[in-house]
Motif scaffolding. Structure first.
Motif, short mmCIF file in Angstrom:
data_model
loop_
_atom_site.label_atom_id
_atom_site.label_comp_id
_atom_site.label_asym_id
_atom_site.label_seq_id
_atom_site.Cartn_x
_atom_site.Cartn_y
_atom_site.Cartn_z
N GLY A 90 0.82 -1.20 0.00
CA GLY A 90 0.00 0.00 0.00
C GLY A 90 0.85 1.24 0.00
O GLY A 90 2.05 1.20 -0.32
N VAL A 91 0.24 2.35 0.37
CA VAL A 91 0.94 3.63 0.40
C VAL A 91 0.73 4.30 1.75
O VAL A 91 -0.19 3.98 2.49
CB VAL A 91 0.46 4.58 -0.72
CG1 VAL A 91 0.77 4.00 -2.10
CG2 VAL A 91 -1.01 4.92 -0.58
N LEU A 92 1.63 5.23 2.04
CA LEU A 92 1.47 6.11 3.19
C LEU A 92 1.16 7.49 2.66
O LEU A 92 1.82 7.96 1.72
CB LEU A 92 2.76 6.19 4.01
CG LEU A 92 3.16 4.96 4.79
CD1 LEU A 92 4.46 5.25 5.55
CD2 LEU A 92 2.09 4.53 5.74
N LEU A 93 0.19 8.16 3.26
CA LEU A 93 -0.14 9.53 2.92
C LEU A 93 0.22 10.41 4.10
O LEU A 93 -0.04 10.06 5.25
CB LEU A 93 -1.64 9.67 2.65
CG LEU A 93 -2.25 8.77 1.58
CD1 LEU A 93 -3.76 8.99 1.52
CD2 LEU A 93 -1.60 9.02 0.24
N SER A 94 0.82 11.55 3.81
CA SER A 94 1.16 12.50 4.87
C SER A 94 1.13 13.91 4.29
O SER A 94 1.70 14.17 3.23
CB SER A 94 2.55 12.21 5.44
OG SER A 94 2.86 13.13 6.47
#
Length: 138
Positions: A90-94
């Motif tokens: 998946g991805v990390l959003l920040s």
């Protein structure tokens, strides 16, 4: 340590410090998990603020970090890939405040490697905030 004894213990899982930890909640909330994501200060410096994102492997203690000078990320949010097999698929959003350029952007990192996949520039500075939220449902 446990519910039967009423005692609480601590165990350091990695050398890197972490605040605002997040996991792959959809599949692991209330269950065992391997990876945790959060924010911290580079090298534990006390002369700066939260300025890096961290991934901790809770089994091995291995860590990965993302840091750019003058940038201050908010709480990372894990978003699983639609076809996720592994826990960190998946991805990390920040949301990141770039103090050097006077701008804000949404940072998208690979949850596996913490490599930058994309960055969406905000049309204006977004005031720094600690917490992040993602909802995949309307």
């Amino acid at each position: 340590m446990g519910l039967r004894t009423g005692r609480v213990g601590t165990e350091r899982l990695a050398e890197e410090s972490m605040e605002l930890p997040r996991i792959a909640y959809e599949r692991h909330n209330g269950r065992a998990y391997r990876y945790a994501y959060g924010v911290s200060s580079l090298d534990g410096r006390e002369d700066d603020f939260i300025n890096q994102l961290v991934k901790v492997d809770t089994r091995t203690g291995a860590t990965r970090t993302w840091h750019e000078e003058g940038c201050y990320p908010g709480e990372p949010v894990f978003v699983p890939a639609p076809d996720a097999v592994d826990e960190d698929d998946g991805v990390l959003l920040s949301l990141v405040l770039d103090s050097a350029n006077g701008s804000s952007s949404l940072l998208v990192l690979s949850a596996r490697t913490l490599d930058v996949l994309a960055r969406a520039q905000a049309p204006h500075i977004v005031p720094y905030g600690f917490h992040g939220l993602f909802t995949g449902r309307a």
